[in-house]
Design a protein around this motif. Structure first.
Motif, PDB file in Angstrom:
ATOM      1  N   ILE A   1     -10.205 -39.782 -21.550  1.00 46.76           N
ATOM      2  CA  ILE A   1     -11.096 -40.472 -22.147  1.00 46.76           C
ATOM      3  C   ILE A   1     -10.761 -41.342 -23.562  1.00 46.76           C
ATOM      4  O   ILE A   1      -9.728 -40.621 -24.275  1.00 46.76           O
ATOM      5  CB  ILE A   1     -12.262 -39.688 -22.769  1.00 46.76           C
ATOM      6  CG1 ILE A   1     -12.975 -38.822 -21.771  1.00 46.76           C
ATOM      7  CG2 ILE A   1     -13.333 -40.761 -23.626  1.00 46.76           C
ATOM      8  CD1 ILE A   1     -14.018 -37.822 -22.291  1.00 46.76           C
ATOM      9  N   TRP A   2     -11.271 -42.778 -23.589  1.00 42.89           N
ATOM     10  CA  TRP A   2     -10.701 -43.368 -24.816  1.00 42.89           C
ATOM     11  C   TRP A   2     -12.023 -43.344 -25.651  1.00 42.89           C
ATOM     12  O   TRP A   2     -13.154 -43.879 -25.295  1.00 42.89           O
ATOM     13  CB  TRP A   2     -10.348 -44.684 -24.494  1.00 42.89           C
ATOM     14  CG  TRP A   2      -8.964 -45.145 -24.071  1.00 42.89           C
ATOM     15  CD1 TRP A   2      -8.360 -45.029 -22.866  1.00 42.89           C
ATOM     16  CD2 TRP A   2      -7.690 -45.041 -25.056  1.00 42.89           C
ATOM     17  NE1 TRP A   2      -7.041 -45.001 -22.875  1.00 42.89           N
ATOM     18  CE2 TRP A   2      -6.610 -44.990 -24.047  1.00 42.89           C
ATOM     19  CE3 TRP A   2      -7.714 -44.978 -26.235  1.00 42.89           C
ATOM     20  CZ2 TRP A   2      -5.207 -45.090 -24.710  1.00 42.89           C
ATOM     21  CZ3 TRP A   2      -6.200 -44.887 -26.959  1.00 42.89           C
ATOM     22  CH2 TRP A   2      -5.357 -44.937 -25.960  1.00 42.89           C
ATOM     23  N   TYR A   3     -11.753 -43.028 -27.075  1.00 38.41           N
ATOM     24  CA  TYR A   3     -12.890 -43.110 -27.804  1.00 38.41           C
ATOM     25  C   TYR A   3     -12.666 -44.335 -29.088  1.00 38.41           C
ATOM     26  O   TYR A   3     -11.230 -44.483 -29.252  1.00 38.41           O
ATOM     27  CB  TYR A   3     -13.103 -41.874 -28.728  1.00 38.41           C
ATOM     28  CG  TYR A   3     -13.819 -40.836 -27.690  1.00 38.41           C
ATOM     29  CD1 TYR A   3     -12.999 -39.990 -27.127  1.00 38.41           C
ATOM     30  CD2 TYR A   3     -15.019 -40.917 -27.901  1.00 38.41           C
ATOM     31  CE1 TYR A   3     -13.648 -38.865 -26.526  1.00 38.41           C
ATOM     32  CE2 TYR A   3     -15.740 -39.872 -26.918  1.00 38.41           C
ATOM     33  CZ  TYR A   3     -15.073 -38.868 -26.381  1.00 38.41           C
ATOM     34  OH  TYR A   3     -15.697 -38.005 -25.551  1.00 38.41           O
ATOM     35  N   LYS A   4     -13.470 -45.072 -29.609  1.00 38.82           N
ATOM     36  CA  LYS A   4     -13.313 -45.801 -30.864  1.00 38.82           C
ATOM     37  C   LYS A   4     -14.142 -45.412 -31.973  1.00 38.82           C
ATOM     38  O   LYS A   4     -15.489 -44.929 -31.463  1.00 38.82           O
ATOM     39  CB  LYS A   4     -14.007 -47.071 -30.324  1.00 38.82           C
ATOM     40  CG  LYS A   4     -14.311 -48.390 -31.307  1.00 38.82           C
ATOM     41  CD  LYS A   4     -14.916 -49.285 -30.967  1.00 38.82           C
ATOM     42  CE  LYS A   4     -14.942 -50.519 -31.959  1.00 38.82           C
ATOM     43  NZ  LYS A   4     -15.968 -51.596 -31.469  1.00 38.82           N
ATOM     44  N   GLN A   5     -13.627 -45.300 -32.901  1.00 40.72           N
ATOM     45  CA  GLN A   5     -14.275 -44.733 -34.222  1.00 40.72           C
ATOM     46  C   GLN A   5     -14.092 -45.905 -35.306  1.00 40.72           C
ATOM     47  O   GLN A   5     -13.088 -46.069 -35.858  1.00 40.72           O
ATOM     48  CB  GLN A   5     -13.661 -43.336 -34.758  1.00 40.72           C
ATOM     49  CG  GLN A   5     -14.496 -42.857 -35.588  1.00 40.72           C
ATOM     50  CD  GLN A   5     -13.745 -41.554 -36.298  1.00 40.72           C
ATOM     51  OE1 GLN A   5     -12.555 -41.353 -36.044  1.00 40.72           O
ATOM     52  NE2 GLN A   5     -14.663 -40.709 -36.840  1.00 40.72           N
ATOM     53  N   GLU A   6     -15.255 -46.379 -35.704  1.00 41.85           N
ATOM     54  CA  GLU A   6     -15.371 -47.388 -36.640  1.00 41.85           C
ATOM     55  C   GLU A   6     -15.650 -46.532 -37.891  1.00 41.85           C
ATOM     56  O   GLU A   6     -15.999 -45.543 -38.083  1.00 41.85           O
ATOM     57  CB  GLU A   6     -16.666 -48.353 -36.481  1.00 41.85           C
ATOM     58  CG  GLU A   6     -16.378 -49.271 -35.197  1.00 41.85           C
ATOM     59  CD  GLU A   6     -17.685 -49.989 -34.777  1.00 41.85           C
ATOM     60  OE1 GLU A   6     -17.866 -51.152 -35.464  1.00 41.85           O
ATOM     61  OE2 GLU A   6     -18.759 -49.456 -34.296  1.00 41.85           O
ATOM     62  N   SER A   7     -15.252 -47.219 -39.114  1.00 39.10           N
ATOM     63  CA  SER A   7     -15.462 -46.657 -40.375  1.00 39.10           C
ATOM     64  C   SER A   7     -16.633 -45.926 -40.627  1.00 39.10           C
ATOM     65  O   SER A   7     -17.656 -46.431 -40.593  1.00 39.10           O
ATOM     66  CB  SER A   7     -15.102 -47.552 -41.303  1.00 39.10           C
ATOM     67  OG  SER A   7     -15.110 -46.914 -42.801  1.00 39.10           O
ATOM     68  N   GLY A   8     -16.877 -44.844 -40.892  1.00 40.83           N
ATOM     69  CA  GLY A   8     -18.072 -43.949 -41.188  1.00 40.83           C
ATOM     70  C   GLY A   8     -18.832 -43.762 -40.167  1.00 40.83           C
ATOM     71  O   GLY A   8     -19.958 -43.240 -40.239  1.00 40.83           O
ATOM     72  N   LYS A   9     -18.447 -43.762 -39.027  1.00 40.54           N
ATOM     73  CA  LYS A   9     -19.055 -43.251 -37.787  1.00 40.54           C
ATOM     74  C   LYS A   9     -18.409 -42.367 -37.057  1.00 40.54           C
ATOM     75  O   LYS A   9     -17.240 -42.130 -37.098  1.00 40.54           O
ATOM     76  CB  LYS A   9     -19.473 -44.569 -36.935  1.00 40.54           C
ATOM     77  CG  LYS A   9     -20.191 -45.544 -37.711  1.00 40.54           C
ATOM     78  CD  LYS A   9     -20.587 -46.752 -36.582  1.00 40.54           C
ATOM     79  CE  LYS A   9     -21.651 -47.936 -37.345  1.00 40.54           C
ATOM     80  NZ  LYS A   9     -21.669 -49.107 -36.569  1.00 40.54           N
TER      81      LYS A   9
ATOM     82  N   PRO B   1     -16.975 -40.884 -33.255  1.00 38.76           N
ATOM     83  CA  PRO B   1     -16.174 -41.643 -32.214  1.00 38.76           C
ATOM     84  C   PRO B   1     -17.233 -41.972 -31.029  1.00 38.76           C
ATOM     85  O   PRO B   1     -18.267 -41.374 -30.863  1.00 38.76           O
ATOM     86  CB  PRO B   1     -15.406 -40.194 -31.621  1.00 38.76           C
ATOM     87  CG  PRO B   1     -15.017 -39.514 -32.706  1.00 38.76           C
ATOM     88  CD  PRO B   1     -16.320 -39.608 -33.455  1.00 38.76           C
ATOM     89  N   GLN B   2     -17.027 -43.191 -30.523  1.00 40.99           N
ATOM     90  CA  GLN B   2     -17.915 -43.845 -29.452  1.00 40.99           C
ATOM     91  C   GLN B   2     -17.154 -43.799 -28.298  1.00 40.99           C
ATOM     92  O   GLN B   2     -15.977 -44.240 -28.344  1.00 40.99           O
ATOM     93  CB  GLN B   2     -18.459 -45.148 -30.039  1.00 40.99           C
ATOM     94  CG  GLN B   2     -18.986 -45.828 -28.680  1.00 40.99           C
ATOM     95  CD  GLN B   2     -19.533 -47.498 -29.317  1.00 40.99           C
ATOM     96  OE1 GLN B   2     -18.934 -47.637 -30.360  1.00 40.99           O
ATOM     97  NE2 GLN B   2     -20.109 -47.942 -28.449  1.00 40.99           N
ATOM     98  N   PHE B   3     -17.775 -43.107 -27.066  1.00 43.69           N
ATOM     99  CA  PHE B   3     -16.935 -43.263 -25.988  1.00 43.69           C
ATOM    100  C   PHE B   3     -16.784 -44.807 -25.391  1.00 43.69           C
ATOM    101  O   PHE B   3     -17.545 -45.469 -25.530  1.00 43.69           O
ATOM    102  CB  PHE B   3     -18.098 -42.415 -24.806  1.00 43.69           C
ATOM    103  CG  PHE B   3     -17.730 -42.449 -23.514  1.00 43.69           C
ATOM    104  CD1 PHE B   3     -17.794 -43.498 -22.651  1.00 43.69           C
ATOM    105  CD2 PHE B   3     -16.898 -41.355 -22.898  1.00 43.69           C
ATOM    106  CE1 PHE B   3     -17.417 -43.484 -21.263  1.00 43.69           C
ATOM    107  CE2 PHE B   3     -16.649 -41.331 -21.468  1.00 43.69           C
ATOM    108  CZ  PHE B   3     -16.638 -42.464 -20.808  1.00 43.69           C
TER     109      PHE B   3
END
Lengths: 112, 117
Positions: free
Chosen positions: A34-42, A44-46
């Motif tokens: 899986i690749w996740y994206k994590q924006e500052s203060g949040k 991880p988003q699938f």
């Protein structure tokens, strides 16, 4: 122990260019990624996932490539936008195991 | 995907005290997970929490330090006990994908940012 790792810790990309984020894994038994994206203060988003019986999967502006021969995973982002600035993590799991192992993360910065 | 909320979103605590973090999901899930993310680091699994059974802890994490409750299929708590500055981290809960795919996908809450002075 075996782990998932990333080749580059940071990536600076010009807006509109394509981004490629790489990930190396060492557990040959891993069958789901899986690749996740994590924006500052949040959290991880699938983003996208891929099974080991595939070598490519496409989503909206993203493509994941899997090369099992060299145990390499990559995430390609087309036409990178400022909103793509984040830390990207790859994660892996093995059959019948619900636990995910996360790589170190790559920080992507998009230049205007 | 499930909608996951955590409380508090952030806190600043004194060493020696304890903090309980809540995780609420808007649908019933069997498996919930608690992670720690130290500053500038990746995610490390603390434990897996299934409803009706004791949490399963990963190597390096113990129940006395991180007691977990899982009273029902939509809620869990993680307590960080007897805190020290080394416990300063983001604590994240995640749940299994509610679509019950063949492979496990996980969705994460927004995290609780803990600073211990």
């Amino acid at each position: 122990g075996e782990s998932v790792g990333l080749h580059l810790p940071t990536l600076s990309v010009q807006e509109g260019d394509n981004s490629i984020i790489n990930c190396a894994y060492s557990n040959s038994a891993s069958d789901y990624f899986i690749w996740y994206k994590q924006e500052s203060g949040k959290g991880p988003q699938f983003i996208i996932d891929i099974r080991s019986n595939m070598d490519k999967r496409q989503g909206q502006r993203v493509t994941v490539l899997l090369n099992k021969t060299v145990k390499h995973l990559s995430l390609q982002i087309a036409a990178t936008q400022p909103g793509d600035s984040a830390v990207y993590f790859c994660a892996e799991t093995t059959p019948n195991d619900y636990k995910l192992s996360f790589g170190a993360g790559t920080t992507v910065t998009v230049r205007a | 995907s499930a909608v996951i909320s955590q409380k508090p979103s952030r806190d600043i605590c004194q060493r020696g005290t304890s903090l309980t973090i809540q995780c609420q999901v808007d649908s019933q899930v069997t498996m919930m997970f608690w992670y720690r993310q130290q500053p500038g680091q990746s995610l490390t699994l603390i434990a897996t929490a299934n409803q009706g059974s004791e949490a399963t802890y990963e190597s390096g994490f113990v129940i006395d330090k991180f007691p977990i409750s899982r009273p029902n299929l939509t809620f869990s708590t993680l307590t960080v006990s007897n805190m020290s500055p080394e416990d300063s981290s983001i604590y994240l809960c995640s749940v299994e994908g509610v679509e019950r795919r063949s492979y496990n996908e996980q969705f994460f809450g927004p995290g609780t940012r803990l600073t211990v002075l």
